[in-house]
Design a protein around this motif. Structure first.
Motif, mmCIF file in Angstrom:
data_model
loop_
_atom_site.group_PDB
_atom_site.id
_atom_site.type_symbol
_atom_site.label_atom_id
_atom_site.label_comp_id
_atom_site.label_asym_id
_atom_site.label_seq_id
_atom_site.Cartn_x
_atom_site.Cartn_y
_atom_site.Cartn_z
ATOM 1 N N ALA A 27 0.648 -1.430 -0.357
ATOM 2 C CA ALA A 27 -0.615 0.242 0.072
ATOM 3 C C ALA A 27 1.233 1.045 -0.506
ATOM 4 C CB ALA A 27 -1.232 -0.009 1.088
ATOM 5 N N PHE A 28 2.000 1.501 1.163
ATOM 6 C CA PHE A 28 3.118 2.295 0.695
ATOM 7 C C PHE A 28 2.991 2.652 -0.269
ATOM 8 C CE2 PHE A 28 4.075 2.901 5.535
ATOM 9 C CZ PHE A 28 2.668 2.929 5.508
ATOM 10 N N GLY A 29 3.940 1.373 -1.238
ATOM 11 C CA GLY A 29 4.934 1.678 -2.507
ATOM 12 C C GLY A 29 3.604 2.284 -3.643
ATOM 13 N N ALA A 30 2.152 1.586 -3.265
ATOM 14 C CA ALA A 30 1.106 2.413 -4.576
ATOM 15 C C ALA A 30 0.838 3.594 -4.093
ATOM 16 C CB ALA A 30 -0.016 1.509 -4.248
ATOM 17 N N ALA A 31 0.788 3.942 -3.169
ATOM 18 C CA ALA A 31 1.120 5.256 -2.678
ATOM 19 C C ALA A 31 2.219 6.436 -3.584
ATOM 20 C CB ALA A 31 0.992 5.605 -0.858
ATOM 21 N N ALA A 32 3.719 5.699 -3.070
ATOM 22 C CA ALA A 32 5.112 6.204 -3.539
ATOM 23 C C ALA A 32 4.897 6.133 -5.559
ATOM 24 C CB ALA A 32 5.487 5.330 -3.364
ATOM 25 N N LEU A 33 4.059 5.234 -6.355
ATOM 26 C CA LEU A 33 3.331 5.373 -7.130
ATOM 27 C C LEU A 33 2.917 6.551 -7.962
ATOM 28 C CD1 LEU A 33 4.771 2.669 -7.181
ATOM 29 C CD2 LEU A 33 3.040 1.890 -8.615
ATOM 30 N N VAL A 34 1.720 6.901 -6.718
ATOM 31 C CA VAL A 34 1.024 7.832 -7.338
ATOM 32 C C VAL A 34 1.698 8.831 -7.428
ATOM 33 C CG1 VAL A 34 -0.953 9.238 -6.470
ATOM 34 C CG2 VAL A 34 -0.831 6.480 -6.488
ATOM 35 N N ALA A 35 2.310 9.326 -6.870
ATOM 36 C CA ALA A 35 2.931 10.588 -6.259
ATOM 37 C C ALA A 35 4.317 10.652 -7.270
ATOM 38 C CB ALA A 35 4.044 10.848 -4.755
ATOM 39 N N GLY A 36 5.223 9.241 -7.597
ATOM 40 C CA GLY A 36 6.087 9.460 -8.511
ATOM 41 C C GLY A 36 5.761 9.885 -9.643
ATOM 42 N N MET A 37 4.508 8.947 -10.641
ATOM 43 C CA MET A 37 4.152 8.632 -10.983
ATOM 44 C C MET A 37 3.539 10.315 -11.459
ATOM 45 S SD MET A 37 2.474 6.657 -13.471
ATOM 46 C CE MET A 37 1.098 6.166 -13.642
ATOM 47 N N GLY A 38 3.024 11.773 -11.200
ATOM 48 C CA GLY A 38 2.661 12.776 -11.459
ATOM 49 C C GLY A 38 4.153 13.362 -11.562
ATOM 50 N N LEU A 39 4.706 13.589 -10.779
ATOM 51 C CA LEU A 39 5.616 13.872 -10.323
ATOM 52 C C LEU A 39 6.490 14.333 -12.006
ATOM 53 C CD1 LEU A 39 6.562 14.136 -7.004
ATOM 54 C CD2 LEU A 39 5.915 16.899 -8.378
ATOM 55 N N PHE A 40 6.648 12.935 -12.710
ATOM 56 C CA PHE A 40 7.673 12.474 -13.649
ATOM 57 C C PHE A 40 6.885 13.298 -14.815
ATOM 58 C CE2 PHE A 40 8.438 8.720 -17.196
ATOM 59 C CZ PHE A 40 10.072 9.468 -16.773
ATOM 60 N N THR A 41 5.969 12.165 -14.985
ATOM 61 C CA THR A 41 5.049 12.830 -16.323
ATOM 62 C C THR A 41 4.880 14.609 -16.843
ATOM 63 O OG1 THR A 41 2.197 12.317 -15.261
ATOM 64 C CG2 THR A 41 3.715 10.686 -16.373
ATOM 65 N N LEU A 42 4.874 14.660 -14.782
ATOM 66 C CA LEU A 42 4.520 16.289 -15.308
ATOM 67 C C LEU A 42 6.399 16.821 -15.971
ATOM 68 C CD1 LEU A 42 3.172 19.484 -15.796
ATOM 69 C CD2 LEU A 42 3.512 19.582 -12.716
ATOM 70 N N GLY A 43 7.385 16.104 -14.828
ATOM 71 C CA GLY A 43 8.372 16.843 -14.790
ATOM 72 C C GLY A 43 8.947 16.202 -16.832
ATOM 73 N N ALA B 232 11.571 3.907 -5.913
ATOM 74 C CA ALA B 232 11.124 3.092 -4.460
ATOM 75 C C ALA B 232 9.622 2.259 -4.268
ATOM 76 C CB ALA B 232 11.469 4.614 -2.640
ATOM 77 N N GLY B 233 8.859 2.557 -4.898
ATOM 78 C CA GLY B 233 7.263 2.148 -4.634
ATOM 79 C C GLY B 233 7.165 0.737 -5.412
ATOM 80 N N VAL B 234 8.296 0.518 -6.730
ATOM 81 C CA VAL B 234 7.867 -0.353 -6.902
ATOM 82 C C VAL B 234 9.045 -1.360 -6.799
ATOM 83 C CG1 VAL B 234 7.169 0.316 -9.674
ATOM 84 C CG2 VAL B 234 9.806 0.257 -8.924
ATOM 85 N N ASN B 235 10.185 -1.217 -6.328
ATOM 86 C CA ASN B 235 11.371 -2.049 -5.650
ATOM 87 C C ASN B 235 10.951 -2.822 -4.084
ATOM 88 O OD1 ASN B 235 13.843 -2.191 -7.480
ATOM 89 N ND2 ASN B 235 12.848 -0.148 -8.032
ATOM 90 N N VAL B 236 10.524 -1.492 -3.414
ATOM 91 C CA VAL B 236 10.273 -1.534 -1.919
ATOM 92 C C VAL B 236 8.856 -2.228 -1.681
ATOM 93 C CG1 VAL B 236 10.060 -1.449 0.366
ATOM 94 C CG2 VAL B 236 11.798 -0.247 -1.052
ATOM 95 N N GLY B 237 7.889 -2.146 -2.259
ATOM 96 C CA GLY B 237 6.347 -3.051 -2.397
ATOM 97 C C GLY B 237 6.059 -3.196 -2.913
ATOM 98 N N PHE B 238 6.228 -3.011 -4.555
ATOM 99 C CA PHE B 238 5.611 -4.165 -5.436
ATOM 100 C C PHE B 238 6.139 -5.757 -5.761
ATOM 101 C CE2 PHE B 238 2.830 -0.769 -5.775
ATOM 102 C CZ PHE B 238 1.601 -0.699 -6.716
ATOM 103 N N MET B 239 7.472 -5.311 -5.813
ATOM 104 C CA MET B 239 8.514 -6.056 -5.673
ATOM 105 C C MET B 239 8.286 -7.294 -5.240
ATOM 106 S SD MET B 239 12.136 -7.244 -5.885
ATOM 107 C CE MET B 239 12.850 -5.564 -7.883
ATOM 108 N N PRO B 240 8.472 -6.916 -3.813
ATOM 109 C CA PRO B 240 7.727 -8.555 -3.186
ATOM 110 C C PRO B 240 6.654 -9.330 -3.423
ATOM 111 C CG PRO B 240 8.644 -6.882 -1.088
ATOM 112 C CD PRO B 240 8.736 -6.621 -3.044
ATOM 113 N N ALA B 241 5.897 -7.901 -3.510
ATOM 114 C CA ALA B 241 4.209 -8.301 -3.543
ATOM 115 C C ALA B 241 3.703 -9.438 -4.548
ATOM 116 C CB ALA B 241 3.448 -6.840 -3.476
#
Length: 511
Positions: free
Chosen positions: A44-60, A308-317
């Motif tokens: 769940a923490f990884g999903a939150a990091a994905l939302v924030a990270g992808m939003g910043l990334f695509t705008l950047g 961080a979201g995909v490696n720490v949160g999504f990979m083990p899941a």
């Protein structure tokens, strides 16, 4: 709290992309694959990091990488010094690839070849094929003809390479075109073709990623043949055991500095080359440079959060789910569950959003973002389903890749060239960090649970994800061609009927 309207829009888009895969994993965790609470909180923490990270990334990316890439491409197109342009393309492709994080991971998993030898060879392959892509645009060489020759060479070498090395080599084509270099190279392709006013300029805007994905495959195949490796091993990270939410938050905080450093190292080569370009040509004004600087900061923070979201949160899941389904009483669920995961997972790939937007802009809206996303999702769903069947049956990777590439190259004769360029570019874009850190562990977990050969059976899922969009996007183009043909036939039929009616009422001379 006030948020920039552009950033708010991007965060909403990223949430819409991440929520479906998050909901699917949560549904699996309360049905066929019960998960430990700590692992679920980490996800769940990884999903939150994905939302924030992808939003910043695509705008950047929109603020920085795309203007930078288009500016470099336009300036290179104006240059009369061909060898200087080609040399810069080679250096740009090689330097950008050397810092690609996924390439470092691939090198660590192939101990039969020294890591630095593998990294330099793959980077040189990307640089050489970026040079080839520039030559193709300048000489107006059809992409279809070039791809036919190159993939004939690839599959010829694949028959000579060690069997365990073939999946790794095809996976290399996907992982080396990562989220840092892909937006820049796509924009550079648009810039290279923008000064041409001929009929084929739009279709030549695409194809750089397609060609740059071939270089790593050839490089790893040649290294496998040259070094005669006895085999390669993959050592998956252990699934963490967490007691509470504080430990889950600590897991992210401990790893985040490493990803900030990793992304910084990845961006530095492109920044250095852009700085040299700006000093030499003075293309961008101060306000443009300020916007690019802010955009790069968004890219830096966003991509670090995303990784961080995909490696720490999504990979083990992903690894846990694959293993639990495989050893359960319903192992046949691997394929359908994998297909649903693939369908939604590709929506969360950061560079996919960039590609879809650029395709709609370059095609003047004739190829919409929604149509692109639907075709990509269906393609990736098919690829993951086939990859799971391969794990269950032990089917060789080439038995799927060979017919798949043959079909995709055959379709290129029946669709407009722009669809071929977009399709082969989309293969490299779809096989991004989400694939490497969720689908690959999912496949590895299933393969290990079934007692299979991880290197031969689990590796290759990235290659499958990179292959099926070539078919699905071109099928989208074929459907468009057939609709246009049907519309022309209906119009011609309506005209003939109108002429017949005129003749009937007014006599033969009226027509």
């Amino acid at each position: 709290m006030y948020l920039n309207p552009e950033l708010r829009e991007k965060l909403a888009e990223s949430m819409a992309s991440v929520l479906p895969i998050t909901a699917l994993v949560l549904a699996l965790s309360v049905s066929v694959c019960p998960m430990e609470p700590g692992l679920l909180v980490l996800f769940a923490f990884g999903a939150a990091a994905l939302v924030a990270g992808m939003g910043l990334f695509t705008l950047g990316v929109e603020m920085s990488m795309i203007p930078m890439g288009e500016g470099v491409g336009v300036q290179l197109s104006k240059s009369r010094h061909l060898w200087a342009v080609l040399s810069l393309c080679f250096v740009l492709g090689m330097v950008a690839t050397l810092a690609e994080p996924d390439l470092q991971v691939l090198a660590r998993q192939t101990p039969a070849i020294p890591s630095m030898v593998l990294i330099v060879a793959v980077a040189a392959g990307v640089g050489l094929f970026l040079l080839l892509a520039q030559l193709r645009i300048l000489l107006h060489i059809p992409l279809r003809r070039l791809l036919l020759c190159l993939y004939a060479l690839v599959f010829g070498l694949a028959l000579l390479a060690p069997a365990d090395f073939v999946p790794v080599s095809f996976d290399a084509g996907g992982v080396t075109t990562g989220p840092v270099t892909v937006p820049f190279l796509m924009a550079m392709g648009i810039g290279l073709a923008s000064l041409r006013s001929d009929k084929g300029s739009d279709q030549d805007s695409f194809g750089l990623i397609a060609l740059c994905s071939v270089g790593p495959v050839l490089a790893v195949l040649l290294l496998g043949i040259f070094y005669h490796p006895d085999g390669a091993v993959y050592s998956p990270a252990p699934i963490p055991s967490l007691q509470d939410t504080r430990q889950a938050a600590a897991a992210f905080l401990v790893r985040l500095p490493a990803y900030l450093q990793e992304v910084g190292v990845s961006l530095l080569p492109i920044l250095a080359l852009f700085a040299g370009f700006q000093l030499g040509f003075r293309r961008f004004h101060r306000r443009q440079l300020l916007r690019i600087g802010v955009g790069l900061l968004y890219v830096y923070v966003g991509l670090a959060l995303f990784l961080a979201g995909v490696n720490v949160g999504f990979m083990p899941a992903g690894e846990y789910l694959g293993g639990r389904i495989a050893v359960g009483p319903h192992r046949w669920l691997l394929a359908p569950v994998g297909m649903v995961i693939g369908y939604f997972l590709v929506r969360a790939e950061p560079a996919v959003q960039v590609l879809n937007k650029q395709v709609e802009e370059v095609s003047n809206g004739s190829i919409t973002q929604a149509a692109m996303q639907r075709a990509l999702s269906l393609g990736v769903a098919a690829s993951v389903g086939l990859a799971m069947l391969r794990i269950l049956t032990g089917l060789p990777l080439l038995a799927l890749l060979g017919p798949g590439y043959a079909l995709s190259l055959g379709l290129s004769f029946f669709v407009p060239p722009i669809y071929t360029g977009i399709a082969f570019d989309s293969g490299g874009v779809a096989s991004g960090p989400m694939t490497a850190t969720f689908l690959l562990p999912f496949a590895m977990g299933a393969c290990e649970a079934l007692g299979g050969n991880v290197m031969a059976d689990a590796f290759g899922v990235v290659a499958m994800v990179a292959m099926t969009p070539l078919v699905s996007i071109q099928l989208l183009g074929l459907a468009s061609v057939l609709r246009e043909r049907a519309a022309r036939l209906r119009l011609a039929h309506a005209r003939r009927r109108a002429e017949d009616i005129i003749v009937y009422f007014d006599g033969p001379d009226a027509a």
